[in-house]
Design an enzyme around this catalytic site. Structure first.
Site, PDB file in Angstrom:
ATOM      1  N   ASN A   1     -25.216 -28.040  10.077  1.00  0.00           N
ATOM      2  CA  ASN A   1     -24.916 -26.604   9.992  1.00  0.00           C
ATOM      3  C   ASN A   1     -23.500 -26.487   9.448  1.00  0.00           C
ATOM      4  OD1 ASN A   1     -24.357 -23.920  10.384  1.00  0.00           O
ATOM      5  ND2 ASN A   1     -24.413 -24.003  12.630  1.00  0.00           N
TER       6      ASN A   1
ATOM      7  N   LYS B   1     -21.937 -23.926   8.516  1.00  0.00           N
ATOM      8  CA  LYS B   1     -21.286 -22.656   8.911  1.00  0.00           C
ATOM      9  C   LYS B   1     -20.604 -22.009   7.703  1.00  0.00           C
ATOM     10  CE  LYS B   1     -20.888 -24.482  13.530  1.00  0.00           C
ATOM     11  NZ  LYS B   1     -20.248 -24.461  14.827  1.00  0.00           N
TER      12      LYS B   1
ATOM     13  N   HIS C   1     -28.207 -18.951  16.741  1.00  0.00           N
ATOM     14  CA  HIS C   1     -27.053 -19.806  17.019  1.00  0.00           C
ATOM     15  C   HIS C   1     -26.096 -19.044  17.947  1.00  0.00           C
ATOM     16  CE1 HIS C   1     -23.361 -22.104  16.473  1.00  0.00           C
ATOM     17  NE2 HIS C   1     -24.131 -23.098  16.072  1.00  0.00           N
TER      18      HIS C   1
ATOM     19  N   GLU D   1     -23.048 -18.672  17.962  1.00  0.00           N
ATOM     20  CA  GLU D   1     -22.016 -17.878  17.279  1.00  0.00           C
ATOM     21  C   GLU D   1     -22.587 -16.534  16.831  1.00  0.00           C
ATOM     22  OE1 GLU D   1     -20.829 -20.901  14.506  1.00  0.00           O
ATOM     23  OE2 GLU D   1     -19.942 -22.031  16.162  1.00  0.00           O
TER      24      GLU D   1
ATOM     25  N   GLU E   1     -28.204 -26.295  22.576  1.00  0.00           N
ATOM     26  CA  GLU E   1     -26.780 -26.363  22.272  1.00  0.00           C
ATOM     27  C   GLU E   1     -25.984 -25.716  23.406  1.00  0.00           C
ATOM     28  OE1 GLU E   1     -26.082 -26.930  17.817  1.00  0.00           O
ATOM     29  OE2 GLU E   1     -26.052 -24.785  18.202  1.00  0.00           O
TER      30      GLU E   1
ATOM     31  N   GLY F   1     -18.189 -27.390  19.035  1.00  0.00           N
ATOM     32  CA  GLY F   1     -16.875 -27.364  18.392  1.00  0.00           C
ATOM     33  C   GLY F   1     -15.726 -27.673  19.332  1.00  0.00           C
TER      34      GLY F   1
ATOM     35  N   SER G   1     -20.895 -31.107  19.481  1.00  0.00           N
ATOM     36  CA  SER G   1     -19.972 -32.223  19.302  1.00  0.00           C
ATOM     37  C   SER G   1     -20.687 -33.574  19.125  1.00  0.00           C
ATOM     38  CB  SER G   1     -18.958 -32.275  20.451  1.00  0.00           C
ATOM     39  OG  SER G   1     -18.181 -31.083  20.468  1.00  0.00           O
TER      40      SER G   1
HETATM   41  C1  PEP Z   1     -23.176 -26.149  16.027  1.00  0.00           C
HETATM   42  O1  PEP Z   1     -22.428 -25.224  15.777  1.00  0.00           O
HETATM   43  O2  PEP Z   1     -24.403 -26.026  15.854  1.00  0.00           O
HETATM   44  C2  PEP Z   1     -22.588 -27.390  16.532  1.00  0.00           C
HETATM   45  C3  PEP Z   1     -23.328 -28.202  17.202  1.00  0.00           C
HETATM   46  O3  PEP Z   1     -21.242 -27.585  16.253  1.00  0.00           O
HETATM   47  P1  PEP Z   1     -20.377 -28.924  16.558  1.00  0.00           P
HETATM   48  O4  PEP Z   1     -21.208 -30.099  16.137  1.00  0.00           O
HETATM   49  O5  PEP Z   1     -19.149 -28.750  15.723  1.00  0.00           O
HETATM   50  O6  PEP Z   1     -20.104 -28.917  18.027  1.00  0.00           O
END
Ligand code: PEP
Length: 254
Positions: free
Chosen positions: A12, A14, A98, A100, A170, A176, A216
């Site tokens: 992703n 973003k 997601h 976000e 998630e 992040g 992460s």
């Molecule tokens: C995400 O935003 O889907 C995600 C998993 O981000 P990160 O890997 O940066 O934690």
């Protein structure tokens, strides 16, 4: 790694990457991952790079995903993109719900349910994201939150559509932040998600649905996370922006 379901690892990107940067990244991924057959590899660029990335991966094992889409098929919805428009560029997957978008765009489970149905109507496979915040985890509400997101977000799907849907677990506190769920924490929630899908649809459907972990994921923790029986892949944010880290996540997962 011998898995019951084929792993699916998606990046992703973003709101990152110009067209030129996106092409550099995807050319590098083709070089590094061109011979991988064991994993479904998906990249989800920003809308502005989809057309060029689509051309660049035409003859490769890399598939294209979008980061969002409208629940409508077209019309007066300024700034929105319809599933049919994504199909023009051979997009196969679309990330929905997601955290976000839930947080900054106020997306609700009911809206995600409409989008998931619209995605299937256009033969796009949704990647539906679920997960609890830190406060919810600390209050012991993880399962209740995830159960509600599944119940409502998947409410409109048939059994056949559900089999073609990917779930991404998630935990919001792991996105992040550099703080990933332990493999055991991930497995516990993934097993819960599979039980919930069995109750909501049936056992056979639940067995076929792929459940990604996201939060992460890095080359160093990918192998152990993917080694869990109910972890069927990863949704990767930060580490999907570099050729080396994303390809190492894929290679370390095989
Ligand atoms: C995400 O935003 O889907 C995600 C998993 O981000 P990160 O890997 O940066 O934690």
């Amino acid at each position: 790694m011998d898995k019951e379901r084929k792993l699916i690892i998606a990046g992703n990107w973003k709101m990152n990457k110009t067209v030129a940067e996106a092409l550099d990244l995807v050319q590098g991924l083709k070089r590094e991952l061109g011979s991988v057959k064991e994993v479904d590899i998906v990249v989800c660029p920003p809308f502005t790079a989809i057309a060029e990335v689509s051309k660049a991966i035409l003859d490769s094992n890399i598939r294209l995903g979008a980061q969002s889409m409208s629940e409508h098929i077209g019309g007066a919805y300024t700034g929105e993109i319809a599933a049919g428009m994504l199909k023009e560029f051979s997009v196969r997957y679309v990330i929905l719900g997601h955290s976000e978008r839930r947080q900054y765009q106020g997306e609700s489970d009911a809206l995600i349910a409409k989008k998931a149905l619209a995605a299937h109507a256009a033969s796009l496979k949704p990647i539906v994201c679920v997960g609890e915040t830190l406060n919810e985890r600390e209050a012991g509400e993880t399962e209740a939150v995830v159960a509600r997101q599944l119940q409502l977000g998947l409410a409109r799907l048939s059994k056949a559509q559900m089999e073609e849907t990917v779930i991404a677990y998630e935990p919001v506190w792991a996105i992040g932040t550099g703080r990933n769920a332990t493999p055991e924490q991930a497995q516990t929630v993934h097993a819960f998600i599979r039980r919930s899908l069995a109750a909501q649809f049936n056992d056979a459907v639940a067995k076929r649905v792929r459940i990604q972990y996201g939060g992460s994921v890095k080359p160093a923790n990918a192998r152990e996370l993917m080694g869990q029986p109910d972890v069927d892949g990863a949704l990767v944010g930060g580490a999907s922006l570099e050729i080396r880290s994303f390809s190492d996540i894929v290679k370390n997962s095989i």
